[in-house]
Design an enzyme around this catalytic site. Structure first.
Site, short mmCIF file in Angstrom:
data_model
loop_
_atom_site.label_atom_id
_atom_site.label_comp_id
_atom_site.label_asym_id
_atom_site.label_seq_id
_atom_site.Cartn_x
_atom_site.Cartn_y
_atom_site.Cartn_z
N HIS A 62 60.90 -34.95 20.46
CA HIS A 62 60.50 -35.24 21.83
C HIS A 62 59.83 -34.04 22.51
O HIS A 62 59.20 -34.20 23.56
CB HIS A 62 61.69 -35.75 22.66
CG HIS A 62 62.71 -34.70 23.02
ND1 HIS A 62 63.89 -34.53 22.34
CD2 HIS A 62 62.73 -33.75 24.00
CE1 HIS A 62 64.60 -33.56 22.88
NE2 HIS A 62 63.91 -33.07 23.89
N ASP B 201 64.99 -37.35 15.80
CA ASP B 201 64.45 -36.50 16.85
C ASP B 201 64.19 -35.09 16.35
O ASP B 201 64.50 -34.10 17.02
CB ASP B 201 65.38 -36.47 18.07
CG ASP B 201 64.69 -35.91 19.32
OD1 ASP B 201 63.45 -35.88 19.32
OD2 ASP B 201 65.39 -35.48 20.25
N GLY C 73 64.52 -27.16 28.47
CA GLY C 73 63.80 -26.06 27.85
C GLY C 73 64.51 -25.55 26.61
O GLY C 73 63.91 -24.89 25.77
N ASN C 74 65.82 -25.85 26.49
CA ASN C 74 66.58 -25.46 25.30
C ASN C 74 66.35 -26.42 24.14
O ASN C 74 66.72 -26.11 23.00
CB ASN C 74 68.08 -25.44 25.60
CG ASN C 74 68.57 -24.10 26.11
OD1 ASN C 74 68.99 -23.99 27.25
ND2 ASN C 74 68.51 -23.08 25.26
N SER C 75 65.76 -27.58 24.40
CA SER C 75 65.58 -28.57 23.34
C SER C 75 64.82 -27.98 22.17
O SER C 75 63.74 -27.39 22.34
CB SER C 75 64.81 -29.78 23.88
OG SER C 75 65.59 -30.51 24.78
N LEU D 173 68.12 -52.53 4.14
CA LEU D 173 68.63 -53.78 3.57
C LEU D 173 68.10 -55.01 4.28
O LEU D 173 68.02 -56.08 3.68
CB LEU D 173 70.17 -53.80 3.63
CG LEU D 173 70.91 -52.77 2.78
CD1 LEU D 173 72.41 -52.99 2.90
CD2 LEU D 173 70.48 -52.86 1.33
N VAL E 153 69.56 -56.25 7.34
CA VAL E 153 70.71 -56.95 7.90
C VAL E 153 70.93 -56.50 9.33
O VAL E 153 70.52 -55.39 9.72
CB VAL E 153 72.00 -56.71 7.08
CG1 VAL E 153 71.84 -57.21 5.65
CG2 VAL E 153 72.41 -55.25 7.10
#
Length: 384
Positions: free
Chosen positions: A124, A154, A226-228, A285, A287
């Site tokens: 992101h 992510d 900002g730490n992401s 699968l 399902v």
């Protein structure tokens, strides 16, 4: 002797002529037509980590010094798209009132994990970016190339073209325990590189709605906007997670003491898959799983209380072809225990598409072993 030499010369001449004809007309017969593409070089550092801090000594400065040089700030720019008939895109009068079509920018962090210039961050942080710039801890600013991205975890991988790049040492997230000290390193609010300390508050957090595949490390080390994409490291300065999300106030405030990081084991597997294949291949699968509850167990007269109920089966999907039916309960995938729908998703994702795997299925009072050939999981429908 002369006759022998003459025969030898003729044989060599004929052989060279034959090789020339083959190399010209049928090079593939000689292997000249095949080309082996070089694989990206990836060096995972296994150097001795920084020494553990003593309880009454220098705190965790040694761990911060070991990891901080490999943590970078990321500025991702994206030019907003405008419709072709948007008057403001060309008309100078509209531009006077609305202003130019300036790029949007996003701020995040990243971690260099190999001296060849590969770094990890969050999907992101760089999603939709038209230009990505990275600032190193030593002040250098470099353009970054997006190698690949995996929205379902992510995670994204970037590449820097530079020498003398610092790289973090990878740790082992499976060895973490609740209560272990961890440091979060990143660039919160764009103020510059910042180190915060806390402990591991919980492990294996799921059902947060942050990504498709969730197995988060929860920490109370302060993580802010900002730490992401930044680093979560242990007390020896080894990378154990990629900081991803926080619980925050509805008014957009900062940390409330509950942050989440993607374990480094997951990040490393995604990194290697993106470098090797360009995508992350996962089993599928077809399902619709559902968690068991006491009412379902009683209604289906099941002898098990853990597993994933098959609520629906996609027509002509891998599960349907293998004979799975709505109402079946999957309790094992390739020998791996399945406690609920989330664990089923993880276990199936670990399967290699096209290779037969065994499922243990509870169908009423009957226990079955069903062989299934998983397909390739379709691309994520939801982009973060």
């Amino acid at each position: 002797m002369r006759k022998t030499w003459l025969l030898f010369s003729q044989a060599v001449t004929v052989t060279v002529a034959a090789l020339f004809v083959l190399a010209t007309l049928k090079p593939q017969w000689l292997g000249a037509g095949s080309k082996v593409l070089p694989r990206p070089t990836l060096t995972v550092l296994a150097a001795d980590p920084a020494p553990a801090a003593s309880a009454a000594g220098s705190g965790y400065s040694a761990a911060a010094r070991a990891a901080a040089p490999a943590v970078v700030s990321i500025l991702a720019s994206q030019v907003p798209a405008r419709a072709p008939n948007d008057a403001s895109s060309e008309d100078p009068h509209w531009r006077f009132f609305l202003g130019p079509n300036r790029p949007r920018t996003g701020l995040g962090s990243g971690v260099i994990v190999a001296p060849e210039g590969y770094l990890l961050t969050n999907h992101h942080v760089v999603a939709g970016a038209s230009a990505i710039e990275v600032q190193l801890a030593d002040g250098r600013r470099l353009a970054a190339e997006l190698v690949g991205s995996d929205p379902e975890t992510d995670l994204a991988v970037l590449k820097l073209a530079a020498d003398d790049l610092p790289a973090v040492t990878l740790g082992d997230a499976t060895a973490l325990q609740v209560g272990d000290v961890v440091l979060a390193i990143g660039n919160p609010f764009g103020v510059g590189q910042t180190v915060t300390a806390g402990i591991v508050s919980a492990l294996g957090r799921t059902r947060l709605g942050l990504s498709t595949y969730e197995n988060f490390i929860q920490t109370d080390a302060a993580i802010n906007p900002g730490n992401s994409g930044g680093a979560l490291v242990d007390a020896q300065g080894r990378l154990v997670g990629i900081n991803t999300a926080i619980f925050a106030r509805q008014d957009g405030g900062g940390s409330l003491g509950i942050g989440f990081a993607i374990p480094v084991d997951t990040a490393r597997s995604v990194l290697e898959a993106l470098l090797r294949d360009g995508v992350v291949q996962r089993g599928w699968l077809g399902v619709e799983p559902q968690n068991l509850n006491p009412e379902i167990v009683e209604a289906f007269n099941l002898p098990v209380t853990q597993g994933a109920l098959v609520a629906g089966v996609l027509r002509n999907g891998p599960a349907a072809r293998a004979g799975l039916k709505p109402g079946d309960v999957i309790t094992q995938v390739a020998g791996r225990e399945v406690a609920d729908a989330t664990r089923l998703l993880d276990a199936v994702a670990a399967l290699k598409p096209g290779e037969t795997a065994a499922l243990t299925v509870q169908r009423g009072a009957q226990t079955l072993t069903i062989e299934v050939v998983p397909g390739q999981r379709p691309p994520a429908a939801r982009q973060r």
